[in-house]
Design an enzyme around this catalytic site. Structure first.
Site, PDB file in Angstrom:
ATOM      1  N   ASN A 148      22.904 -55.620 -22.049  1.00 26.26           N
ATOM      2  CA  ASN A 148      23.132 -54.820 -20.845  1.00 26.26           C
ATOM      3  C   ASN A 148      24.619 -54.555 -20.686  1.00 26.26           C
ATOM      4  O   ASN A 148      25.430 -54.997 -21.503  1.00 26.26           O
ATOM      5  CB  ASN A 148      22.542 -55.529 -19.617  1.00 26.26           C
ATOM      6  CG  ASN A 148      23.132 -56.913 -19.457  1.00 26.26           C
ATOM      7  OD1 ASN A 148      24.330 -57.070 -19.226  1.00 26.26           O
ATOM      8  ND2 ASN A 148      22.292 -57.931 -19.616  1.00 26.26           N
ATOM      9  N   PHE A 153      23.519 -64.930  -8.097  1.00 31.65           N
ATOM     10  CA  PHE A 153      23.970 -63.576  -7.792  1.00 31.65           C
ATOM     11  C   PHE A 153      22.749 -62.663  -7.744  1.00 31.65           C
ATOM     12  O   PHE A 153      21.781 -62.894  -8.473  1.00 31.65           O
ATOM     13  CB  PHE A 153      24.919 -63.068  -8.890  1.00 31.65           C
ATOM     14  CG  PHE A 153      26.369 -63.322  -8.577  1.00 31.65           C
ATOM     15  CD1 PHE A 153      26.861 -64.615  -8.537  1.00 31.65           C
ATOM     16  CD2 PHE A 153      27.226 -62.264  -8.322  1.00 31.65           C
ATOM     17  CE1 PHE A 153      28.191 -64.864  -8.249  1.00 31.65           C
ATOM     18  CE2 PHE A 153      28.566 -62.492  -8.029  1.00 31.65           C
ATOM     19  CZ  PHE A 153      29.053 -63.785  -7.997  1.00 31.65           C
TER      20      PHE A 153
HETATM   21  N1  CTP Z   1      19.392 -65.440 -13.893  1.00 26.57           N
HETATM   22  C1  CTP Z   1      19.313 -66.488 -14.789  1.00 26.57           C
HETATM   23  N2  CTP Z   1      18.458 -66.425 -15.839  1.00 26.57           N
HETATM   24  C2  CTP Z   1      17.636 -65.355 -16.019  1.00 26.57           C
HETATM   25  C3  CTP Z   1      17.706 -64.292 -15.111  1.00 26.57           C
HETATM   26  C4  CTP Z   1      18.606 -64.365 -14.058  1.00 26.57           C
HETATM   27  O1  CTP Z   1      20.068 -67.452 -14.635  1.00 26.57           O
HETATM   28  N3  CTP Z   1      16.818 -65.324 -17.043  1.00 26.57           N
HETATM   29  C5  CTP Z   1      20.287 -65.533 -12.737  1.00 26.57           C
HETATM   30  C6  CTP Z   1      21.450 -64.573 -12.733  1.00 26.57           C
HETATM   31  O2  CTP Z   1      22.598 -65.142 -13.348  1.00 26.57           O
HETATM   32  C7  CTP Z   1      21.673 -64.320 -11.247  1.00 26.57           C
HETATM   33  C8  CTP Z   1      20.260 -64.382 -10.702  1.00 26.57           C
HETATM   34  O3  CTP Z   1      19.531 -65.208 -11.604  1.00 26.57           O
HETATM   35  O4  CTP Z   1      22.383 -65.350 -10.655  1.00 26.57           O
HETATM   36  C9  CTP Z   1      19.626 -63.034 -10.642  1.00 26.57           C
HETATM   37  O5  CTP Z   1      18.288 -63.226 -10.255  1.00 26.57           O
HETATM   38  P1  CTP Z   1      17.095 -62.357 -10.842  1.00 26.57           P
HETATM   39  O6  CTP Z   1      15.928 -62.586  -9.978  1.00 26.57           O
HETATM   40  O7  CTP Z   1      16.844 -62.612 -12.260  1.00 26.57           O
HETATM   41  O8  CTP Z   1      17.704 -60.945 -10.705  1.00 26.57           O
HETATM   42  P2  CTP Z   1      17.182 -59.694 -11.402  1.00 26.57           P
HETATM   43  O9  CTP Z   1      17.020 -59.850 -12.886  1.00 26.57           O
HETATM   44  O10 CTP Z   1      18.086 -58.614 -10.947  1.00 26.57           O
HETATM   45  O11 CTP Z   1      15.748 -59.677 -10.769  1.00 26.57           O
HETATM   46  P3  CTP Z   1      14.866 -58.453 -10.346  1.00 26.57           P
HETATM   47  O12 CTP Z   1      14.818 -57.599 -11.554  1.00 26.57           O
HETATM   48  O13 CTP Z   1      13.587 -59.111 -10.003  1.00 26.57           O
HETATM   49  O14 CTP Z   1      15.575 -57.853  -9.170  1.00 26.57           O
END
Ligand code: CTP
Length: 400
Positions: free
Chosen positions: A209, A322
């Site tokens: 990303n 975050f």
């Molecule tokens: N995060 C993590 N491990 C993952 C995914 C996310 O540690 N596999 C952490 C990110 O570092 C951030 C937070 O979780 O602190 C973001 O939450 P998340 O629900 O995963 O956000 P999005 O991916 O944006 O979720 P959505 O698509 O449901 O909005």
């Protein structure tokens, strides 16, 4: 910060001009003091032009040290939030270690109550001499910081230790040493995830990303500056911040393993990384050839690092996440706060064009008490400091 930059006599004095400019560009006020020998290597005009501040000479009849020679050293000593001597010769180290005050710089060093930082540069034999090392030991005992010289070819033609440290590293050390420490974070071990993850399809293709990791890196610096011991688990290509123990990772699984290895020994986690939510079901060991009719990619979920560490925590450990949201920010972030059992979540409105790669950004902290006043819009380095100040205050209020 208001910084006095002392420049003593050595070829490396030309690098202090670069340092003065870097510090001024970072928003610091920098006033230079040249010793007599320092003024043979670099001119006051160079330094005043770069800093926009006066430059002082060794004696009352030199440079700007004229107005009131009897108290100028006291005024400068009071003005300074930090005194850095770059490059520092064996001579100035010896004077300061023994309380000698024979010119403006040595008197300011004796009179100031501000933190002092030394970046020595000299011939290897001089650097290794027990007298110089004993003086440095004494200065460390006064609470002074020393940015050790590196190794390389020296101006005298010899190869060895004694080469002035990198200018960028000296600037970072000034930031660390000059920042007041925060009691609720001093000595605390903070684990930070930052950057993108990369999920390989084959040896040449990858799913990733647009995160750069810059916000996580700035947060690592900001926690470091207030006295925390920071472990950074970093994806992406940005350079590692100075003074922060960094582990480089590629995939979400590697990031999880690196975090798990440090989690039990940490006081808190800040998950800034943009972790890929999916990865290819399998990564091919050879480059995948195009085959007509097979145009779909089978994906599986990656581990949620924040949720995994949040679920596996001992009492007292705190967890901050975050959330990048484009609509119903607080509602969606509130759900993540609860679902992942977080102490706080920092909400970023990506709809306004701020977020990934943007220069200035705004974050709204959300805790079990509800939304807190927003931080920003600020450039990422200042925003990171605002986050750390807010969190330190939050921890402090929880304790009292
Ligand atoms: N995060 C993590 N491990 C993952 C995914 C996310 O540690 N596999 C952490 C990110 O570092 C951030 C937070 O979780 O602190 C973001 O939450 P998340 O629900 O995963 O956000 P999005 O991916 O944006 O979720 P959505 O698509 O449901 O909005």
């Amino acid at each position: 910060m208001q910084i006095i930059l002392g420049i003593t006599g050595g070829v490396a004095a030309y690098k202090s001009a670069e340092l003065a400019r870097l510090l001024a560009n970072q928003g610091h006020r920098v006033r230079c003091i040249l010793t007599e020998a320092g003024a043979r290597f670099i001119t006051p005009l160079t330094l005043t032009s770069l800093t926009g501040e006066p430059c002082y000479g060794a004696n009352p009849d030199q440079g700007e040290w004229r107005a009131n020679p009897s108290i100028e050293h006291i005024e400068l000593a009071r003005w300074a939030d930090l005194v850095a001597v770059v490059p520092a010769t064996a001579n100035i180290l010896g004077k300061a270690a023994n309380g000698l005050a024979s010119d403006l710089l040595s008197t300011v060093l004796l009179a100031t109550r501000a933190p002092v930082l030394w970046a020595p540069a000299m011939n290897t034999g001089m650097w290794e001499h027990p007298a110089v090392q004993a003086n440095l030991q004494r200065l460390r005992g006064f609470g002074h910081a020393v940015v050790e010289p590196g190794e390389g070819v020296l101006a005298c033609g010899e190869e060895g230790s004694g080469k002035l440290a990198e200018v960028a590293a000296i600037a970072e050390a000034i930031q660390v040493h000059g920042t007041p420490k925060l009691g609720s974070l001093l000595g605390r071990k903070v684990l930070i995830t930052a950057g993108p993850t990369r999920e390989d399809l084959d040896p040449v293709r990858t799913l990733t990303n647009r995160s750069t990791g810059s916000m996580g890196i700035e947060l690592a610096r900001a926690f470091r500056d207030v006295g925390a011991k920071v472990h950074l688990v970093l994806g992406g290509d940005l350079p590692e911040p100075w003074g922060v123990e960094t582990v480089r990772v590629r995939s979400a699984q590697q990031m999880l393993e690196a975090c798990e290895a440090r989690w039990m020994d940490s006081d808190g986690l800040v998950a800034v990384a943009a972790v890929a939510d999916q990865r290819p079901e399998s990564a091919a060991t050879q480059k995948v050839k195009k085959t007509d009719g097979i145009e779909t990619l089978a994906l599986v979920r990656t581990p949620d690092i924040l949720a995994a560490l949040g679920a596996d925590r001992r009492p007292g450990q705190w967890v901050i996440g975050f959330a990048a949201e484009s609509e119903n920010h607080l509602e969606h972030a509130g759900e993540k706060l609860k679902k992942k059992g977080l102490n706080a979540i920092l909400v970023n409105d990506v709809q306004t064009g701020r977020g990934f790669g943007a220069q200035a950004n705004t974050l709204t902290p959300l805790t079990a008490q509800g939304p807190q006043p927003s931080l920003g819009p600020l450039p990422k380095d200042l925003l990171a400091r605002a986050v750390v100040q807010w969190w330190a205050g939050h921890l402090q209020s929880e304790r009292s």
